[in-house]
Design an enzyme around this catalytic site. Sequence first.
Site, PDB file in Angstrom:
ATOM      1  N   PHE A  50     -94.214  10.018  13.237  1.00  0.00           N
ATOM      2  CA  PHE A  50     -93.755  10.775  12.071  1.00  0.00           C
ATOM      3  C   PHE A  50     -95.009  11.312  11.376  1.00  0.00           C
ATOM      4  O   PHE A  50     -96.010  10.605  11.262  1.00  0.00           O
ATOM      5  CB  PHE A  50     -92.969   9.848  11.128  1.00  0.00           C
ATOM      6  N   ASP A  68     -94.567   0.869  11.899  1.00  0.00           N
ATOM      7  CA  ASP A  68     -93.745   1.620  10.948  1.00  0.00           C
ATOM      8  C   ASP A  68     -92.282   1.372  11.348  1.00  0.00           C
ATOM      9  O   ASP A  68     -91.849   1.779  12.426  1.00  0.00           O
ATOM     10  CB  ASP A  68     -94.103   3.113  11.029  1.00  0.00           C
ATOM     11  N   TYR A 114     -84.601   3.705   2.097  1.00  0.00           N
ATOM     12  CA  TYR A 114     -83.562   4.689   1.754  1.00  0.00           C
ATOM     13  C   TYR A 114     -82.760   5.155   2.963  1.00  0.00           C
ATOM     14  O   TYR A 114     -81.876   5.980   2.836  1.00  0.00           O
ATOM     15  CB  TYR A 114     -84.172   5.901   1.018  1.00  0.00           C
ATOM     16  N   LYS A 115     -83.101   4.633   4.157  1.00  0.00           N
ATOM     17  CA  LYS A 115     -82.342   5.035   5.344  1.00  0.00           C
ATOM     18  C   LYS A 115     -81.239   4.000   5.593  1.00  0.00           C
ATOM     19  O   LYS A 115     -80.241   3.983   4.880  1.00  0.00           O
ATOM     20  CB  LYS A 115     -83.268   5.172   6.546  1.00  0.00           C
ATOM     21  N   ARG A 120     -80.024  16.161  15.168  1.00  0.00           N
ATOM     22  CA  ARG A 120     -80.115  14.699  15.056  1.00  0.00           C
ATOM     23  C   ARG A 120     -78.849  14.153  14.408  1.00  0.00           C
ATOM     24  O   ARG A 120     -78.412  14.640  13.369  1.00  0.00           O
ATOM     25  CB  ARG A 120     -81.293  14.332  14.154  1.00  0.00           C
TER      26      ARG A 120
END
Length: 388
Positions: A124, A193, A218-219, A364
């Site tokens: 990322f 990560d 937050y995911k 996605r």
Amino acid sequence: MMLETEAEALDEADPLAAKRDEFDLDPEIAYFDGNSLGAPPRHVAERLAGAVREQWAGRLIRSWSEGWWELPERVGGRIAPLVGAAPGQVVVGDSTSVNLFKALVAAVRLNPGRDEILLDGDTFPTDGYIAGEVARLTGHTLRRVRTGDLPSALSERTAVVLLNHVDYVTGRLHDMAALTAVAHEAGALVLWDLCHSVGAIPIELDVLDVDLAVGCTYKFLNGGPGSPAFVYVATRLLGGFEQPLAGWAGHADPFAMGADYRADPGISRARAGTPDILSMLALDAALDVWDGVSRVAVREKGLALGEFFLRCVDELLPGTRVLTPRDPARGHQISLADDAARQTMDALIARGVIGDFRPPNVLRFGLAPLYTRYEEVLRAVTTLAKVR
Ligand SMILES: Cc1ncc(COP(=O)(O)O)c(C=O)c1O
């Protein structure tokens, strides 16, 4: 079996089906972006409103000594079982990017005499940007490597390896056990990560002897937009974990207001400044949905949702290029290649199927086992077949 009948049967047999009712989701929408912004658990809004009324308005400054100051460690302690960490190793605060900076600099300092940082070649972007700046600040060389090439890239020069547990574009799951072991054999530390795996995949940081990890909330943890991230430091490294953002919140005795910095002996040394209490309280409330939930059941459903998604694609959209591995070495998302991906996703969203687009050509679809239904998977693929 017809796909409709199969979706119905799968939803009926789903041991996590009741969890869906705990989320505030518009029934008209099929939501496939829980791997970007998790949906809100219903009770969070009222809990937060209550905290504003009772703790902020009611208790004012007194709330700092009535639980607010220790909230980063307390909420970290609730995330710890989700990542396989014994108490005292996880603290919540700041963003993933900031925690990456702290942890990477600390890792380099923990492993002196080595001049190289290795980075997941498909990382990322923020990890790459932060690692680049850490390398510049510390005088290290930053080298990008494909995870498959890691064994040959590691050497006595490698101080630390920064890896993504799940690839954010393809959803590929990296082998944490094997990659951690191979890095350790070369004398390197590993920083993982976990943004796309925490809350999706059972993680065993302690068992796998992981050194350091960061992740967002937050995911799949549904902490809300911009909810604070977390950092894990293995107990054996805590004493030497010297992070560069030595703010007062990481001080051993912050309220003594001393002139010199003395790091807290425990995980609090990973803190920097005043914690964002309201976001942390929202996250704290959101974590209640995990009470009594088996991490294995979540993983099994995540894989089953993915399998069903792929079956629907094979049947309704034959010839589509699937970027996500078909074997179980994947996280909870399905990524498809599409030359007009941006327009296709816009068309899906206009029809109530919300996924996302990643450049240059990726559709996605995140699969959140706590609330995604098989019937929605079928709706997503059926709609995709219509708009393409
Ligand atoms: C793998 C990964 N790392 C980091 C981040 C973002 O970090 P931050 O919380 O600092 O925005 C994301 C966000 O999507 C991510 O997917």
